[in-house]
Design a protein around this motif. Structure first.
Motif, PDB file in Angstrom:
ATOM      1  N   GLY A  49      97.140 -42.085 147.256  1.00 59.78           N
ATOM      2  CA  GLY A  49      96.590 -41.410 146.083  1.00 59.78           C
ATOM      3  C   GLY A  49      95.803 -42.323 145.167  1.00 59.78           C
ATOM      4  N   GLY A  50      95.716 -43.603 145.505  1.00 57.72           N
ATOM      5  CA  GLY A  50      95.024 -44.562 144.641  1.00 57.72           C
ATOM      6  C   GLY A  50      93.538 -44.297 144.470  1.00 57.72           C
ATOM      7  N   LEU A  51      92.948 -43.546 145.383  1.00 57.37           N
ATOM      8  CA  LEU A  51      91.518 -43.236 145.296  1.00 57.37           C
ATOM      9  C   LEU A  51      91.243 -41.836 144.754  1.00 57.37           C
ATOM     10  CD1 LEU A  51      90.100 -44.654 148.654  1.00 57.37           C
ATOM     11  CD2 LEU A  51      89.779 -45.555 146.361  1.00 57.37           C
ATOM     12  N   HIS A  52      92.260 -41.072 144.459  1.00 54.63           N
ATOM     13  CA  HIS A  52      92.061 -39.665 144.084  1.00 54.63           C
ATOM     14  C   HIS A  52      91.062 -39.477 142.951  1.00 54.63           C
ATOM     15  CE1 HIS A  52      95.920 -37.997 146.119  1.00 54.63           C
ATOM     16  NE2 HIS A  52      95.010 -38.392 146.981  1.00 54.63           N
ATOM     17  N   LYS A  53      91.133 -40.293 141.911  1.00 54.57           N
ATOM     18  CA  LYS A  53      90.194 -40.133 140.793  1.00 54.57           C
ATOM     19  C   LYS A  53      88.750 -40.359 141.253  1.00 54.57           C
ATOM     20  CE  LYS A  53      89.124 -41.532 136.120  1.00 54.57           C
ATOM     21  NZ  LYS A  53      89.461 -42.356 134.974  1.00 54.57           N
ATOM     22  N   LEU A  54      88.538 -41.338 142.117  1.00 54.57           N
ATOM     23  CA  LEU A  54      87.182 -41.620 142.607  1.00 54.57           C
ATOM     24  C   LEU A  54      86.662 -40.530 143.532  1.00 54.57           C
ATOM     25  CD1 LEU A  54      87.446 -45.434 143.357  1.00 54.57           C
ATOM     26  CD2 LEU A  54      86.281 -44.333 141.449  1.00 54.57           C
ATOM     27  N   LEU A  59      82.786 -37.312 138.853  1.00 56.37           N
ATOM     28  CA  LEU A  59      82.969 -38.593 138.179  1.00 56.37           C
ATOM     29  C   LEU A  59      81.670 -39.404 138.170  1.00 56.37           C
ATOM     30  CD1 LEU A  59      84.962 -40.615 136.852  1.00 56.37           C
ATOM     31  CD2 LEU A  59      85.365 -41.514 139.144  1.00 56.37           C
ATOM     32  N   LEU A  60      81.016 -39.525 139.328  1.00 56.75           N
ATOM     33  CA  LEU A  60      79.798 -40.339 139.409  1.00 56.75           C
ATOM     34  C   LEU A  60      78.615 -39.602 140.012  1.00 56.75           C
ATOM     35  CD1 LEU A  60      81.430 -43.656 140.627  1.00 56.75           C
ATOM     36  CD2 LEU A  60      80.595 -43.145 138.342  1.00 56.75           C
ATOM     37  N   ARG A  61      78.860 -38.621 140.844  1.00 60.99           N
ATOM     38  CA  ARG A  61      77.767 -37.850 141.441  1.00 60.99           C
ATOM     39  C   ARG A  61      77.343 -36.765 140.476  1.00 60.99           C
ATOM     40  NH1 ARG A  61      80.123 -36.205 147.240  1.00 60.99           N
ATOM     41  NH2 ARG A  61      81.174 -38.137 147.660  1.00 60.99           N
ATOM     42  N   GLY A  66      69.591 -40.591 133.244  1.00 64.63           N
ATOM     43  CA  GLY A  66      68.798 -40.799 132.056  1.00 64.63           C
ATOM     44  C   GLY A  66      69.460 -40.337 130.768  1.00 64.63           C
ATOM     45  N   SER A  67      70.558 -39.578 130.878  1.00 66.42           N
ATOM     46  CA  SER A  67      71.212 -39.091 129.652  1.00 66.42           C
ATOM     47  C   SER A  67      72.128 -40.176 129.093  1.00 66.42           C
ATOM     48  CB  SER A  67      72.012 -37.816 129.935  1.00 66.42           C
ATOM     49  OG  SER A  67      73.142 -38.108 130.716  1.00 66.42           O
ATOM     50  N   SER A  68      72.429 -40.074 127.815  1.00 64.78           N
ATOM     51  CA  SER A  68      73.231 -41.107 127.151  1.00 64.78           C
ATOM     52  C   SER A  68      74.666 -41.132 127.652  1.00 64.78           C
ATOM     53  CB  SER A  68      73.224 -40.892 125.630  1.00 64.78           C
ATOM     54  OG  SER A  68      73.780 -39.622 125.331  1.00 64.78           O
ATOM     55  N   ASP A  69      75.224 -39.995 128.070  1.00 64.69           N
ATOM     56  CA  ASP A  69      76.604 -39.983 128.544  1.00 64.69           C
ATOM     57  C   ASP A  69      76.697 -39.834 130.061  1.00 64.69           C
ATOM     58  OD1 ASP A  69      75.889 -37.351 128.931  1.00 64.69           O
ATOM     59  OD2 ASP A  69      77.521 -36.512 127.749  1.00 64.69           O
ATOM     60  N   GLY A  70      75.552 -39.769 130.751  1.00 63.94           N
ATOM     61  CA  GLY A  70      75.542 -39.673 132.196  1.00 63.94           C
ATOM     62  C   GLY A  70      75.781 -38.279 132.726  1.00 63.94           C
ATOM     63  N   ARG A  71      75.966 -37.307 131.843  1.00 65.39           N
ATOM     64  CA  ARG A  71      76.228 -35.947 132.286  1.00 65.39           C
ATOM     65  C   ARG A  71      74.930 -35.222 132.588  1.00 65.39           C
ATOM     66  NH1 ARG A  71      81.557 -34.268 130.880  1.00 65.39           N
ATOM     67  NH2 ARG A  71      82.577 -35.920 129.750  1.00 65.39           N
ATOM     68  N   PRO A  72      75.005 -34.164 133.389  1.00 64.38           N
ATOM     69  CA  PRO A  72      73.795 -33.409 133.695  1.00 64.38           C
ATOM     70  C   PRO A  72      73.114 -32.932 132.411  1.00 64.38           C
ATOM     71  CG  PRO A  72      75.640 -32.639 135.024  1.00 64.38           C
ATOM     72  CD  PRO A  72      76.194 -33.605 134.019  1.00 64.38           C
ATOM     73  N   GLY A  73      71.794 -32.903 132.443  1.00 62.68           N
ATOM     74  CA  GLY A  73      71.051 -32.422 131.287  1.00 62.68           C
ATOM     75  C   GLY A  73      71.281 -30.929 131.060  1.00 62.68           C
ATOM     76  N   THR A  74      71.243 -30.519 129.782  1.00 61.50           N
ATOM     77  CA  THR A  74      71.441 -29.094 129.463  1.00 61.50           C
ATOM     78  C   THR A  74      70.228 -28.553 128.768  1.00 61.50           C
ATOM     79  OG1 THR A  74      72.555 -29.729 127.422  1.00 61.50           O
ATOM     80  CG2 THR A  74      73.934 -29.216 129.349  1.00 61.50           C
TER      81      THR A  74
END
Length: 74
Positions: A49-54, A59-61, A66-74
């Motif tokens: 389970g050590g990789l579950h968060k990844l 998380l990263l995909r 280009g956004s300041s928080d890395g989240r998809p643009g709205t």
């Protein structure tokens, strides 16, 4: 090549750097990553389970780099 219903990757050993490392290519996107011997050993020692968060694709995909928080643009 290693495949599942969720991923398809090509693995090879890269000898271009100082030491050999594992080259991992995502066959859907062409994204390439590398793991050296220490990183691979760390994976061997991870508890179950050590990789579950990844493994959470949000998380990263699917993030807007280009956004300041890395989240998809709205």
């Amino acid at each position: 090549m290693v495949e599942s219903e969720f991923a398809s990757v090509r693995l090879s050993v890269d000898h271009e750097g100082h030491d050999p490392r594992l080259r991992i290519e995502d066959l859907r996107t062409g994204q390439v990553g590398f793991l050296d011997a220490l990183e691979l050993e760390t994976l061997a020692w991870l508890p179950e389970g050590g990789l579950h968060k990844l493994l959470d694709p949000s998380l990263l995909r699917w993030r807007d780099p280009g956004s300041s928080d890395g989240r998809p643009g709205t």
